[in-house]
Design a protein around this motif. Structure first.
Motif, PDB file in Angstrom:
ATOM      1  N   GLY A 218       0.786  -1.226   0.000  1.00 26.04           N
ATOM      2  CA  GLY A 218       0.000   0.000   0.000  1.00 26.04           C
ATOM      3  C   GLY A 218       0.815   1.271   0.000  1.00 26.04           C
ATOM      4  N   LYS A 219       2.086   1.178  -0.381  1.00 29.24           N
ATOM      5  CA  LYS A 219       2.967   2.338  -0.385  1.00 29.24           C
ATOM      6  C   LYS A 219       3.284   2.772  -1.813  1.00 29.24           C
ATOM      7  N   LYS A 220       3.674   4.035  -1.954  1.00 29.95           N
ATOM      8  CA  LYS A 220       4.133   4.504  -3.250  1.00 29.95           C
ATOM      9  C   LYS A 220       5.563   4.026  -3.473  1.00 29.95           C
ATOM     10  N   ALA A 221       5.865   3.710  -4.732  1.00 31.36           N
ATOM     11  CA  ALA A 221       7.149   3.083  -5.065  1.00 31.36           C
ATOM     12  C   ALA A 221       8.012   4.006  -5.907  1.00 31.36           C
ATOM     13  N   GLY A 222       9.294   4.059  -5.541  1.00 36.49           N
ATOM     14  CA  GLY A 222      10.241   4.869  -6.294  1.00 36.49           C
ATOM     15  C   GLY A 222      11.473   4.068  -6.675  1.00 36.49           C
ATOM     16  N   VAL A 223      12.156   4.549  -7.717  1.00 41.43           N
ATOM     17  CA  VAL A 223      13.430   3.970  -8.157  1.00 41.43           C
ATOM     18  C   VAL A 223      14.473   5.065  -8.147  1.00 41.43           C
ATOM     19  N   SER A 224      15.634   4.766  -7.565  1.00 37.63           N
ATOM     20  CA  SER A 224      16.741   5.721  -7.552  1.00 37.63           C
ATOM     21  C   SER A 224      17.859   5.244  -8.454  1.00 37.63           C
TER      22      SER A 224
END
Length: 245
Positions: A110-116
């Motif tokens: 249920g979390k927002k996902a990011g890529v670094s």
């Protein structure tokens, strides 16, 4: 659609002896997000804090906790950070063999996902996961330490990622060496979410933090409004614009 500029102070630069007070101070000073840099001493050459610290400070603010995991392997720890109170969880493309799987795990919680992306990592690695992410984080320093100098080599990467994102509801975040000067450069290149550590916390108190956050925001918004699309090729002009405005 043009997204509003968000400022995300990195608590890596805060006074850890007063961490709860520092978070309350930057909240009141106008921070949009709270950026939490998690380092493991393995993926990067430093150790910061873990999920228990994030859980302890979560009650200090209702602002978004933007948790940047500079750890490898990352998959075994995603759930712990989600449970601790992270709102956005960003993993490094370089930190594991199955980026798509990691992103699915974040979203399943249920979390927002990011890529670094580290400075040497090409933007092509996010091409096939664009529809699984809410954020791309471009490192404009090599990860592991605060207070480093901004790498201008990343400006074109920011531009290319902005083009890749297109109309998708994905934030383009930049972390490393962000000041009033460099904020104008990255905003003109297409960034909409700016992480700043030393440039915010050198204010030493709430009034100073507010002034620093406002200066970074003003520089970024002025560059965007002025349409200085060639600003990355003219850093001196960018700095002068930031000062004047």
């Amino acid at each position: 659609m043009t997204k509003e500029i968000l400022i995300a102070p990195s608590i890596l630069a805060a006074d850890f002896a007063r961490l709860g007070e520092e978070i309350a101070a930057i909240d009141a000073a106008g921070a949009d997000w709270i950026h939490c840099d998690v380092m493991d001493g393995h993926f990067v050459p430093n150790i910061s804090f873990g999920a228990d610290v994030i859980k302890a400070i979560r009650p200090m603010t209702k602002k978004v906790f933007d948790v940047h995991l500079m750890i490898a392997p990352v998959d075994p720890y995603i759930e712990a950070f989600a449970t601790a109170g992270a709102d956005v969880i960003t993993v490094h493309a370089e930190a594991g063999p199955h980026l798509d799987r990691s992103l699915q795990a974040i979203r399943a919680l249920g979390k927002k996902a990011g890529v670094s992306l580290c400075p040497a990592t090409p933007e092509a690695v996010v091409e096939y996961v664009l529809d699984r992410i809410d954020l791309v984080l471009v490192m404009t320093v090599n990860p592991g330490f605060g207070g480093q100098s901004f790498l201008e080599s990343q400006i074109e990467k920011i531009r290319r990622i902005r083009t890749m994102i297109g109309d998708r509801p994905i934030r383009l975040e930049v972390d490393g060496g962000i000041t009033g000067d460099t904020a104008a450069i990255v905003a003109a290149a297409g960034a909409d979410t700016l992480v700043a550590g030393s440039a915010v916390f050198r204010g030493k108190n709430g009034a100073g933090y507010a002034a620093n956050i406002a200066a970074i925001r003003l520089a970024a918004e002025a560059a965007r409004v002025a349409g200085l699309h060639d600003i990355s090729a003219q850093p001196a002009r960018a700095r002068e614009t930031a000062r004047i405005r």
